[in-house]
Write a protein that holds these residues in place. Sequence first.
Motif, short mmCIF file in Angstrom:
data_model
loop_
_atom_site.label_atom_id
_atom_site.label_comp_id
_atom_site.label_asym_id
_atom_site.label_seq_id
_atom_site.Cartn_x
_atom_site.Cartn_y
_atom_site.Cartn_z
N LEU A 159 91.80 -31.60 -23.45
CA LEU A 159 92.96 -31.41 -24.23
C LEU A 159 92.99 -31.87 -25.65
N THR A 160 92.18 -33.18 -26.03
CA THR A 160 92.56 -33.54 -27.15
C THR A 160 91.78 -33.04 -28.42
N ARG A 161 90.91 -32.00 -27.98
CA ARG A 161 90.10 -31.10 -28.88
C ARG A 161 90.07 -29.87 -28.61
N GLN A 162 91.20 -29.18 -28.32
CA GLN A 162 91.20 -27.77 -27.88
C GLN A 162 90.19 -26.88 -28.84
N GLU A 163 90.67 -27.05 -30.26
CA GLU A 163 89.90 -26.14 -31.05
C GLU A 163 88.31 -26.21 -31.30
N ALA A 164 87.71 -27.49 -30.72
CA ALA A 164 86.40 -27.63 -30.70
C ALA A 164 85.83 -27.28 -29.23
N GLN A 165 86.79 -26.89 -28.43
CA GLN A 165 86.18 -26.59 -27.07
C GLN A 165 85.17 -25.44 -26.90
N ARG A 166 85.52 -24.47 -27.77
CA ARG A 166 84.67 -23.13 -27.57
C ARG A 166 83.21 -23.73 -28.10
N THR A 167 83.19 -24.42 -29.26
CA THR A 167 81.89 -24.74 -29.86
C THR A 167 81.00 -25.68 -28.88
N PHE A 168 82.08 -26.61 -28.27
CA PHE A 168 81.32 -27.54 -27.19
C PHE A 168 80.72 -26.89 -26.14
N ILE A 169 81.37 -25.78 -25.63
CA ILE A 169 80.94 -25.03 -24.46
C ILE A 169 79.45 -24.25 -25.02
N LEU A 170 79.70 -23.61 -26.03
CA LEU A 170 78.66 -22.64 -26.59
C LEU A 170 77.34 -23.68 -26.69
N ARG A 224 88.97 -35.30 -19.90
CA ARG A 224 88.99 -33.89 -19.49
C ARG A 224 89.96 -33.75 -18.39
N ASP A 225 90.79 -32.58 -18.44
CA ASP A 225 91.87 -32.56 -17.70
C ASP A 225 91.50 -31.16 -16.55
N ASN A 226 92.12 -31.44 -15.46
CA ASN A 226 91.97 -30.46 -14.39
C ASN A 226 90.30 -30.21 -13.95
N ILE A 227 89.84 -31.33 -14.08
CA ILE A 227 88.59 -31.29 -13.28
C ILE A 227 88.47 -30.98 -11.81
N SER A 228 87.64 -30.09 -11.35
CA SER A 228 87.50 -29.86 -9.84
C SER A 228 87.23 -30.91 -9.00
N GLU A 229 87.63 -30.80 -7.78
CA GLU A 229 87.23 -31.78 -6.81
C GLU A 229 85.87 -32.26 -6.55
N LEU A 230 85.09 -31.07 -6.66
CA LEU A 230 83.87 -31.21 -6.60
C LEU A 230 83.32 -32.46 -7.53
N ILE A 231 83.76 -32.32 -8.31
CA ILE A 231 83.27 -33.56 -9.48
C ILE A 231 83.94 -34.67 -9.35
N THR A 232 85.61 -34.86 -9.16
CA THR A 232 86.02 -35.89 -9.19
C THR A 232 86.02 -36.85 -7.91
N THR A 233 85.47 -36.11 -6.63
CA THR A 233 85.21 -36.76 -5.61
C THR A 233 83.83 -37.71 -5.95
N ARG A 234 83.04 -37.10 -6.63
CA ARG A 234 81.62 -37.64 -6.81
C ARG A 234 81.95 -38.76 -8.04
N MET A 235 82.79 -38.58 -8.87
CA MET A 235 83.16 -39.43 -9.90
C MET A 235 83.75 -40.98 -9.43
N PHE A 236 84.53 -40.70 -8.67
CA PHE A 236 85.22 -41.90 -7.85
C PHE A 236 85.05 -42.32 -6.71
N LEU A 237 83.74 -41.75 -6.18
CA LEU A 237 83.05 -42.04 -4.79
C LEU A 237 82.92 -43.54 -4.62
N ASN A 238 83.63 -43.87 -3.42
CA ASN A 238 83.62 -45.32 -2.89
C ASN A 238 82.29 -45.33 -2.24
#
Length: 503
Positions: free
Chosen positions: A192-203, A250-264
């Motif tokens: 959300l901090t770099r919305q205009e650069a989002q497309r370049t980042f993804i490409l 990043r905002d609204n990351i899927s549970e598939l990734i957050t579960t693994r980011m903060f895995l205990n």
Amino acid sequence: WKSGVLWSGKNLSGHAQLLWCVFFYCRRIGEPPLDNGLIPYVGCALQFGANPLEFLRTNKRKYGHIFTCKLMGKYVHFITNPFSYNTVMRHGKYFDWKKFNFAVSAKAFGHRSIDPSDGNTTENVHETFTKTLQGDALNSLTEAMMENLQYVLRPPVLSKTNSDSWVTEGMYSFCYRVMFEAGYLTLFGKDLTRQEAQRTFILNNLNNFKQFDKIFPALVAGIPIHMFKNAHNAREKLAEALKHENLQKRDNISELITTRMFLNDTLSTFDDKEKAKTHLALLWAAQANTLPATFWCLFHTIRSPEAMKTATEEVRKALENSGQKISFEGKPISLTQMQLNDMPVLDSIIKEALRLSSASLNIRAAKEDFTLHLEEGSYNIRKDDIVALYPQLLHLDPEIYPDPLVFKYDRFLNENGKPKTSFYCNGIKLKYYYMPFGSGLTLCPGRLFAVHEMKQFLILMFSYFEMQLIDSQVKCPPLDQSRVGLGILPPTNDIDFKYKLKH
Ligand code: HEM
């Protein structure tokens, strides 16, 4: 050869017998017929690689429903009778389902083993995948994907000044671009901090993904990534973007990734870079098959006026029933899972497109010596050998699917327009007739989401755009055989089409 019972070379002297066996591995009584190939170690890999379907069909005619092929030093027992698939699944306790996958993942993505028995992590990845790709988690994934697809497809992305004119593009490039971008945002959220650069980042990520994915078959075959400088750089850049410090923005990351980011996982010895590489493995699993599969769905539908008409009508009705209208500026369309699940024509189109393009290899490694009891007999299997199913044999079997190479959009529909689930071989009903998502314990955990996202893509394309092939008589492009075994094969060449926003 230890038992001394030789299938071939049995008239040789003891010493020669030993040499024979070292190079050619001999068949013991009770084992399936063996095709050693002509080249030591390589075995039949070249013939298999050149045309796996033809190679397996020829061997089936020669040896029967089960036979062994030596492939790059491994002994692979192919089971080709679809009525035996169920029986193979029932021998699950003799198979290590994950060993091969864990090893490939570590090799290709550059992390250490994620097999808990190797002590680097305690995570049961299989459980994490099921929990975060199905059930409640599937709702949020599906919702996010629909929103992201519209973010990618609707104006202002397709500039309003252009909205009256046709845009010409390769259809595969188009599907790849749209699905990659929407899929990436769905798994890893938006910055959300770099919305205009989002497309370049993804490409940038898309280009790196393409470069890395191109050499994936070579990595699976065991060639080290250091042999491919550009692909290696591309992989490292993809992983860099998925490091914890970058994902946190990043905002609204899927549970598939957050579960693994903060895995205990207190026992985890993975550092941040290595964890990022396991996220990259998920990005690959989520995209590598979905991108070409989406192309085949759109391509076959556009080529068949009847499919197009029936599908568009189903989409129109679904939107009408949900009380929604297409509008470029207004609220994005949203459909519940229940509404998506009630679209049998799109389901049939997706199944038919995947039937024609899937070439996955279902592999299990034998944990110990055991006897495999099949319909046609019992066979001894040695520890570390591989038992393989190659579903393309059944997907393209004319007994099961008449005119197997023809796209019939309604092949998976009954006379009453409901999903068809009865398919027969020699007059007997099959349990396994459709397997692009694998089978048993390695059945794809993302299959429900994959079907939703392809359906969402088709719904939006049929609703928002008019589309035409540039060459209305264009032939179906061949499947890229270099990726056999990995899943859905891409086309060897792109097909131009044009699209413009509907009024
Ligand atoms: C058309 C699309 C897809 C096809 C045809 C497909 C096919 C497959 C197949 C055949 C396997 C098993 C490989 C094996 O036998 O080892 C698999 C595994 C997997 N797939 Fe998919 N897949 C698709 C889309 C997805 C999506 C969208 C996701 C996630 C968002 C996903 C996540 C996974 C994961 C995580 C595994 C590994 C499972 C494990 O090792 O426990 N797939 N997929």
